[in-house]
Each structure stands twice: as C-alpha cells, then as structure tokens.
Design a protein around this motif. Sequence first.
Motif, short mmCIF file in Angstrom:
data_model
loop_
_atom_site.label_atom_id
_atom_site.label_comp_id
_atom_site.label_asym_id
_atom_site.label_seq_id
_atom_site.Cartn_x
_atom_site.Cartn_y
_atom_site.Cartn_z
N THR A 1 -8.16 4.77 10.96
CA THR A 1 -7.33 5.03 9.78
C THR A 1 -5.96 5.54 10.19
OG1 THR A 1 -9.29 5.53 8.43
CG2 THR A 1 -7.17 6.37 7.64
N ILE A 2 -5.92 6.49 11.09
CA ILE A 2 -4.63 7.03 11.53
C ILE A 2 -3.78 5.95 12.19
CG2 ILE A 2 -3.54 8.62 13.17
CD1 ILE A 2 -5.77 10.63 12.47
N ALA A 3 -4.38 5.15 13.04
CA ALA A 3 -3.63 4.10 13.73
C ALA A 3 -3.05 3.08 12.73
CB ALA A 3 -4.52 3.39 14.74
N VAL A 4 -3.87 2.63 11.80
CA VAL A 4 -3.40 1.65 10.82
C VAL A 4 -2.36 2.29 9.90
CG1 VAL A 4 -4.12 0.31 8.79
CG2 VAL A 4 -5.47 0.25 10.88
N CYS A 5 -2.58 3.52 9.50
CA CYS A 5 -1.63 4.20 8.61
C CYS A 5 -0.26 4.38 9.26
CB CYS A 5 -2.18 5.54 8.16
SG CYS A 5 -3.48 5.40 6.90
N ALA B 1 -1.86 -8.93 8.54
CA ALA B 1 -2.58 -8.98 9.82
C ALA B 1 -3.17 -7.62 10.16
CB ALA B 1 -1.66 -9.47 10.93
N TRP B 2 -2.43 -6.56 9.91
CA TRP B 2 -2.93 -5.22 10.21
C TRP B 2 -4.05 -4.82 9.27
CZ3 TRP B 2 -2.07 -1.87 14.15
CH2 TRP B 2 -1.13 -2.28 15.09
N LEU B 3 -3.95 -5.23 8.01
CA LEU B 3 -5.01 -4.92 7.05
C LEU B 3 -6.30 -5.66 7.42
CD1 LEU B 3 -2.96 -5.02 3.72
CD2 LEU B 3 -3.52 -3.04 5.15
N ALA C 1 1.84 -6.36 -3.86
CA ALA C 1 0.46 -6.70 -3.51
C ALA C 1 0.01 -5.99 -2.24
CB ALA C 1 0.32 -8.21 -3.35
N GLY C 2 0.93 -5.76 -1.31
CA GLY C 2 0.58 -5.08 -0.07
C GLY C 2 0.09 -3.66 -0.31
N ASP C 3 0.70 -2.98 -1.27
CA ASP C 3 0.27 -1.62 -1.61
C ASP C 3 -1.17 -1.63 -2.12
OD1 ASP C 3 2.88 -0.78 -1.04
OD2 ASP C 3 3.51 -1.00 -3.12
N VAL C 4 -1.48 -2.61 -2.97
CA VAL C 4 -2.83 -2.72 -3.54
C VAL C 4 -3.85 -3.01 -2.45
CG1 VAL C 4 -4.25 -4.01 -5.18
CG2 VAL C 4 -1.86 -3.51 -5.75
N LYS C 5 -3.54 -3.99 -1.60
CA LYS C 5 -4.47 -4.33 -0.52
C LYS C 5 -4.66 -3.16 0.44
CE LYS C 5 -2.02 -8.04 0.21
NZ LYS C 5 -1.45 -9.26 0.79
N PHE C 6 -3.58 -2.45 0.73
CA PHE C 6 -3.68 -1.31 1.64
C PHE C 6 -4.57 -0.21 1.05
CE2 PHE C 6 -1.60 2.66 3.40
CZ PHE C 6 -2.28 2.61 4.61
N PHE C 7 -4.45 0.02 -0.26
CA PHE C 7 -5.29 1.04 -0.89
C PHE C 7 -6.76 0.64 -0.82
CE2 PHE C 7 -6.49 3.67 -4.75
CZ PHE C 7 -6.26 4.89 -4.13
N ALA C 8 -7.05 -0.66 -0.96
CA ALA C 8 -8.43 -1.13 -0.83
C ALA C 8 -8.94 -0.92 0.60
CB ALA C 8 -8.52 -2.61 -1.21
N VAL C 9 -8.09 -1.18 1.58
CA VAL C 9 -8.47 -0.95 2.98
C VAL C 9 -8.71 0.53 3.23
CG1 VAL C 9 -7.69 -1.11 5.38
CG2 VAL C 9 -7.40 -3.05 3.84
N LEU C 10 -7.88 1.39 2.65
CA LEU C 10 -8.10 2.83 2.77
C LEU C 10 -9.45 3.21 2.18
CD1 LEU C 10 -4.60 4.39 2.02
CD2 LEU C 10 -5.78 4.23 4.23
#
Length: 181
Positions: free
Chosen positions: A8-12, A28-30, A78-87
Amino acid sequence: MTVLGLLTIAVCLRIAISDLYARRVPNAWLLAACALALPVLVAGQFQAPPLPWPMHLLGAVIGLAALLPFHAIGWMGAGDVKFFAVLGLLLGWQALLPVWVVASLVAGVHAVVALGARQLAAHLPMRLQLQVDRASAHWQAHPAARCMQAARQGRHGIPYAAYLAMAAIGWVLLNTHGGAA
C-alpha cells in the motif's frame, strides 16, 4: 508491518507523485497492486490467524461503488475511483471511510485556498498584482513548470488521488504503530 501495508505504501507513493506532477493515476500501477495483493490474500489463508479476505474484496467493491457516482457526474476522474477501489482491496473496507474523510477534508482545504487566492488577487493593489503576474510568468517560463504542464496535457483540478494516497499511508502507519484500531 504486513506485506499488504508495505505494498500500500509503495503504490500510494507512486500514485501521489504521478497525481501531483501529471494529474494522472497510472492503470499499470493499479493493476500491479491488484496482481500482487490477490496472491498475498490467498496465501494469507494458510497462516494463523488467516487473513480476512472477504473484508478486502468487499473493500474493493465498496471503494468502486462509493466514488463511481462522482465520476459519473464529472466531479472526479476515473483514476481516482479505481485507486479508491484498489485501496479497498489492499486495506479492507474498514479503512475506506477514514481515508475518504481525511482526503476529502484536505481536498476541500485545497479548493478553498485556490478559490480564495483568485478572489484575493482581484482585490490586491495594482502594483502588487503586477508583481504577482511577473512572478507567475517567471514560474510558467521555468523548464520544470513547462515539463509539468506538458505532462498534465491540459488536465486541471485537485490531485484527489494524491490526497487519498497520503491518507492511506497515514492509515497504514497508525495501524502499524498502534495509533488506531
């Protein structure tokens, strides 16, 4: 710290840098985060105590569902939404509300400061307005600023994914060091 916490820290960190610089959340990161998290969740079933994978999968679904309406009405990328799902996948559903609240408060402060600065600029004395304009023009001519603007490709707005990332890092650190439940 758990493997999911480190991931989580690395991706964040990567998402925060990308969102602040280019206002982009790289898919790609998600995808890489999901590809690494899923085997960790599966392997976690064979340890004592087992990793609560339903909380993580539910977190991904809730994260996607919670912010998707904001994307649908054009308030969020859309990136914000996808990132929140990954979180949600990485941290579990219980982390989503605190992360969302902190990120939204910071984004709100960002918006107030940005709007306030525009209002203030209109009321400055002419001499001070000219100095501000010169400083702004000087900054816009700087190669670093030009590179950043080119990377943004005209995208404007608040770096919400960066604020989500910072709040998620805070969540991981607080939970690792006993600050929260």
